[in-house]
Write an enzyme that holds these catalytic residues in place. Structure first.
Site, PDB file in Angstrom:
ATOM      1  N   SER A 498     -14.348   5.909  -5.135  1.00 54.98           N
ATOM      2  CA  SER A 498     -13.390   5.227  -6.001  1.00 54.98           C
ATOM      3  C   SER A 498     -13.731   5.586  -7.442  1.00 54.98           C
ATOM      4  O   SER A 498     -14.861   6.012  -7.739  1.00 54.98           O
ATOM      5  CB  SER A 498     -13.527   3.711  -5.798  1.00 54.98           C
ATOM      6  OG  SER A 498     -12.885   3.031  -6.861  1.00 54.98           O
ATOM      7  N   TYR A 511     -18.649  -3.969  -5.213  1.00 55.53           N
ATOM      8  CA  TYR A 511     -17.739  -2.888  -4.807  1.00 55.53           C
ATOM      9  C   TYR A 511     -18.131  -1.585  -5.505  1.00 55.53           C
ATOM     10  O   TYR A 511     -18.253  -0.532  -4.874  1.00 55.53           O
ATOM     11  CB  TYR A 511     -16.298  -3.286  -5.163  1.00 55.53           C
ATOM     12  CG  TYR A 511     -15.256  -2.250  -4.772  1.00 55.53           C
ATOM     13  CD1 TYR A 511     -14.806  -2.160  -3.461  1.00 55.53           C
ATOM     14  CD2 TYR A 511     -14.726  -1.380  -5.717  1.00 55.53           C
ATOM     15  CE1 TYR A 511     -13.850  -1.221  -3.101  1.00 55.53           C
ATOM     16  CE2 TYR A 511     -13.767  -0.437  -5.369  1.00 55.53           C
ATOM     17  CZ  TYR A 511     -13.329  -0.361  -4.064  1.00 55.53           C
ATOM     18  OH  TYR A 511     -12.385   0.580  -3.710  1.00 55.53           O
TER      19      TYR A 511
HETATM   20  P1  NAD Z   1      -6.041  -0.742   2.855  1.00 55.42           P
HETATM   21  O1  NAD Z   1      -6.517  -2.141   2.945  1.00 55.42           O
HETATM   22  O2  NAD Z   1      -4.591  -0.488   2.755  1.00 55.42           O
HETATM   23  O3  NAD Z   1      -6.615   0.108   4.080  1.00 55.42           O
HETATM   24  C1  NAD Z   1      -7.950   0.005   4.492  1.00 55.42           C
HETATM   25  C2  NAD Z   1      -7.994   0.196   5.996  1.00 55.42           C
HETATM   26  O4  NAD Z   1      -9.361   0.181   6.399  1.00 55.42           O
HETATM   27  C3  NAD Z   1      -7.298  -0.907   6.768  1.00 55.42           C
HETATM   28  O5  NAD Z   1      -6.461  -0.342   7.752  1.00 55.42           O
HETATM   29  C4  NAD Z   1      -8.422  -1.706   7.396  1.00 55.42           C
HETATM   30  O6  NAD Z   1      -8.078  -2.263   8.643  1.00 55.42           O
HETATM   31  C5  NAD Z   1      -9.473  -0.625   7.556  1.00 55.42           C
HETATM   32  N1  NAD Z   1     -10.807  -1.205   7.614  1.00 55.42           N
HETATM   33  C6  NAD Z   1     -11.354  -2.082   6.760  1.00 55.42           C
HETATM   34  N2  NAD Z   1     -12.575  -2.406   7.183  1.00 55.42           N
HETATM   35  C7  NAD Z   1     -12.809  -1.719   8.317  1.00 55.42           C
HETATM   36  C8  NAD Z   1     -13.892  -1.650   9.218  1.00 55.42           C
HETATM   37  N3  NAD Z   1     -14.999  -2.358   9.038  1.00 55.42           N
HETATM   38  N4  NAD Z   1     -13.786  -0.826  10.273  1.00 55.42           N
HETATM   39  C9  NAD Z   1     -12.659  -0.099  10.481  1.00 55.42           C
HETATM   40  N5  NAD Z   1     -11.607  -0.149   9.672  1.00 55.42           N
HETATM   41  C10 NAD Z   1     -11.678  -0.955   8.596  1.00 55.42           C
HETATM   42  O7  NAD Z   1      -6.808  -0.131   1.601  1.00 55.42           O
HETATM   43  P2  NAD Z   1      -6.714   1.298   0.895  1.00 55.42           P
HETATM   44  O8  NAD Z   1      -6.349   1.047  -0.506  1.00 55.42           O
HETATM   45  O9  NAD Z   1      -5.928   2.239   1.672  1.00 55.42           O
HETATM   46  O10 NAD Z   1      -8.239   1.700   0.913  1.00 55.42           O
HETATM   47  C11 NAD Z   1      -8.747   2.825   1.568  1.00 55.42           C
HETATM   48  C12 NAD Z   1     -10.012   3.258   0.876  1.00 55.42           C
HETATM   49  O11 NAD Z   1      -9.704   3.651  -0.440  1.00 55.42           O
HETATM   50  C13 NAD Z   1     -11.079   2.201   0.758  1.00 55.42           C
HETATM   51  O12 NAD Z   1     -12.343   2.762   0.976  1.00 55.42           O
HETATM   52  C14 NAD Z   1     -10.946   1.742  -0.673  1.00 55.42           C
HETATM   53  O13 NAD Z   1     -12.133   1.209  -1.168  1.00 55.42           O
HETATM   54  C15 NAD Z   1     -10.600   3.025  -1.335  1.00 55.42           C
HETATM   55  N6  NAD Z   1      -9.935   2.911  -2.629  1.00 55.42           N
HETATM   56  C16 NAD Z   1      -8.748   2.256  -2.769  1.00 55.42           C
HETATM   57  C17 NAD Z   1      -8.174   2.169  -4.009  1.00 55.42           C
HETATM   58  C18 NAD Z   1      -6.857   1.480  -4.236  1.00 55.42           C
HETATM   59  O14 NAD Z   1      -6.487   1.282  -5.394  1.00 55.42           O
HETATM   60  N7  NAD Z   1      -6.121   1.129  -3.233  1.00 55.42           N
HETATM   61  C19 NAD Z   1      -8.797   2.742  -5.112  1.00 55.42           C
HETATM   62  C20 NAD Z   1      -9.993   3.402  -4.938  1.00 55.42           C
HETATM   63  C21 NAD Z   1     -10.548   3.484  -3.692  1.00 55.42           C
END
Ligand code: NAD
Length: 628
Positions: A498, A511
């Site tokens: 991130s 985080y």
């Molecule tokens: P999201 O909540 O839409 O998707 C996350 C997915 O991960 C979900 O389907 C959830 O069920 C799954 N998940 C969570 N914990 C889990 C576990 N213990 N085992 C298996 N599956 C699990 O979120 P997103 O925004 O798509 O996030 C995806 C990644 O991107 C994450 O690592 C997040 O930290 C990172 N990220 C997101 C953003 C943002 O702005 N959305 C920014 C930077 C990084």
């Protein structure tokens, strides 16, 4: 043309001799049942048929596999005189003699590497082989006539780019000039070069130390210089006017080939109406370094040609994907063929390169049920990859697998696991290996959000976020990294970090710490896996409009306040409105280019820049309360 004699050769595997042009005896080895479709594997320079031994072993279950030593090489006879004994016309006669001997009633599928591929292009483009050749897979060896036209076009209508392309390839062809000098190459090969060659191959090409190359190498290489002398100048100077391929062709281009530029194949669609392209990050000797991948692509291509009677092959990379290609297997119940709106596609102009590279490859994505992970799975599906969609949300994973099929994946499977659960991840890695094989690309993306000051964050909070965001990535890297190394064919690991990884913040200590660890883990692993041809990329998105704002926890606040904050950050993310498909595109690009760290979104790029140029500014900014 040829007859056949002899039965068993000293190296086993049913060797026999077939008589080729000018009465030269060709040593032919056969594996697998003769009733199956015949695949002829043709070696290059300086090699003998043993270069194909690993690929042959992998194909022998499905096909009748035939290898032969080119005249003057290995156990085959030597033309006398050497000069004029290696022309492409004579090599074509040899091939037809072998094809008639091993598969008299059905045309054969040819796979050529290096000079075996140069020969294959001749067979695929001259009328004399019609009806004897079913398909051609070319690995690292161009058609000399196409090459001649390629140079002409660039010399006659020069632009700075075209001139650079010709110079670039000219530079890579230094050894071709060397081989045209008289006597010296022979002396070198029979002397010090022949002795050093196995060591040089092992060092430069990172080939496993085994029984290859064989003892005949110095003699093969000395005589094989005539392949160049008898053909190269003649064909490049006066290329045939009509070298059109009359069979489906599969082109496999290693991107790290020291001898051939990828640009050589830019004009190929003009000459080959039914063309399938694949690229793979590897050096020149792929029959030794990437046998599994080659065997897979050969199997798919040959099977496709056989299934369609030779008409449909070439469609893999050339046409838009169909709705649902094949049924799904796996743990979850996925219905192939469901209808409904497809999600937005991600790849745009990247699509041809992505199809070339990922078509038919296996890609595993965690956190694939939602948001960024779902978009990544679908982007690879769009590129024609086989997809394993992993999530703790079983229904969501099944939905992504189903959409993957509809968007272009030939196969897709859902898998349910909690990535923070070590034993469950071990079971997943064993299961996916058993069911689908080693993934070519692994995306450790599952993650959760956690906001709240350090003093409000409890040990349980820390444990939860580190278990998923860091340990989930550690498990994925450890288990699949091991599989990739053991397979020995390269691959790629992507970890979703991130922008928080390089952006300190008083409101996201846990985080941000988890993501900084993922970034550093990725950098360290990248250094460790580089010698194995395995790339590692850390993706660092900024604010992306996904469901994460709805599930992220805010430590140290009441339930009501938690809901208020979630709604507030959801509003902000919606306002920013950066789609996860763009992150997915960045991921595909990062794998194609093997990029180490990829900030995605302008705020992530800005933060990355500031973290290097002016960390003090970021520290001041860290005191401000951010929205998540
Ligand atoms: P999201 O909540 O839409 O998707 C996350 C997915 O991960 C979900 O389907 C959830 O069920 C799954 N998940 C969570 N914990 C889990 C576990 N213990 N085992 C298996 N599956 C699990 O979120 P997103 O925004 O798509 O996030 C995806 C990644 O991107 C994450 O690592 C997040 O930290 C990172 N990220 C997101 C953003 C943002 O702005 N959305 C920014 C930077 C990084």
């Amino acid at each position: 043309m040829g007859g056949m004699d002899g039965t068993e050769g000293s190296t086993g595997a049913g060797e026999r001799f077939v008589t080729g042009a000018d009465g030269v005896r060709l040593c032919v080895a056969e594996h697998g049942e003769a009733a199956r479709p015949t695949v002829v594997l043709l070696h290059g320079y300086p090699d003998s048929k043993e270069v194909w031994s690993d690929v042959a072993a992998l194909l022998a279950d499905r096909f009748h596999v035939v290898l032969y030593d080119v005249r003057g090489h290995g156990r085959s006879g030597v033309p006398d005189p050497l000069r004029g004994g290696f022309t492409l016309e004579k090599l074509t006669e040899d091939f037809l003699a072998v094809a008639d001997a091993v598969s008299p009633d059905r045309p054969v599928h040819l796979v050529g590497h290096d000079w075996g591929s140069v020969q294959g292009w001749e067979f695929a483009t001259v009328p004399g082989t019609a009806g004897r050749l079913a398909s051609f897979t070319s690995v690292s060896g161009p058609c000399l006539d196409h090459f001649g036209h390629w140079i002409r076009r660039r010399v006659r209508r020069p632009t700075p780019r075209r001139a650079a392309q010709v110079l670039g390839q000219g530079f890579k062809s230094w050894y071709v000039y060397a081989l045209h000098t008289p006597v010296l190459p022979e002396m070198a090969w029979r002397g010090v070069l022949g002795k050093q060659w196995p060591r040089m191959l092992a060092r430069v090409e990172k080939l496993p130390a085994d029984s290859y190359p064989t003892a005949s190498l110095p003699e093969d290489a000395a005589r094989g210089a005539w392949l160049y002398r008898d053909n190269v100048r003649q064909r490049l100077g006066r290329p045939r006017p009509d070298p059109y391929a009359h069979v489906p062709v599969q082109l496999i281009t290693p991107t790290g080939d020291a001898f051939l530029s990828e640009r050589l194949y830019d004009d190929l669609d003009h000459w080959v109406p039914r063309l399938t392209r694949h690229t793979l990050p590897a050096k020149h000797w792929v029959p030794r370094s990437r046998p599994q991948q080659l065997a897979r692509w050969i199997t798919d291509f040959v099977t496709g040609v056989e299934d369609t009677g030779g008409t449909a092959a070439g469609a893999v990379a050339g046409t838009a994907p169909g709705p649902v290609v094949r049924a799904v297997a796996g743990t979850g119940a996925v219905r192939a063929g469901a209808s409904g709106r497809l999600p937005p596609t991600a790849l745009g102009k990247l699509l041809p390169a992505a199809r070339e590279r990922f078509g038919g490859q296996l890609v595993l994505v965690t956190g694939a049920a939602s948001g960024i992970g779902k978009a990544i799975a679908l982007a690879f599906a769009e590129a024609g990859a086989r997809v394993v969609a992993v999530d703790r949300d079983a229904e969501g994973a099944a939905g992504t697998a189903e959409l993957s099929l509809r968007i272009g994946a030939p196969e897709a499977w859902p898998e349910t696991v909690d990535v923070s659960d070590g034993p469950a991840m071990e079971a997943l890695a064993a299961r996916t290996l058993d069911r689908y094989g080693v993934p070519d690309v692994v995306v450790n993306n599952a993650g959760i959000g956690l906001a709240g000051s350090f003093l409000d964050t409890t040990p349980e909070d820390w444990k939860q976020v580190l278990d998923v965001n860091l340990w989930g990535v550690i498990h994925g890297c450890r288990l699949y990294g091991r599989q990739l190394v053991e397979r020995g064919e390269g691959g790629h690991i992507v970890n979703t970090a991130s922008a928080a990884a390089f952006l300190p913040s008083r409101a996201l200590p846990a985080y941000s710490t988890s993501k900084a660890a993922v970034l550093m883990l990725s950098e360290c692993l990248r250094a460790e896996l580089a010698p194995h041809g395995i790339g590692v990329s850390a993706i660092c998105p900024g604010l992306v409009n996904t469901a994460i704002t709805g599930s992220a926890r805010h430590a140290g606040v009441s339930d009501k306040e938690q809901e208020r904050r979630r709604a507030k950050s959801a509003r902000l993310y919606r306002l920013r409105n950066y789609p996860p498909e763009k992150v997915a595109r960045a991921v595909v690009k990062a794998v194609l280019r093997d990029t180490a760290v990829v900030p995605v979104t302008s705020e992530a790029r800005g933060a990355r820049l500031l973290s290097r140029l002016s960390p003090g500014a970021l520290r001041a900014f860290a005191r401000v309360d951010p929205p998540l």
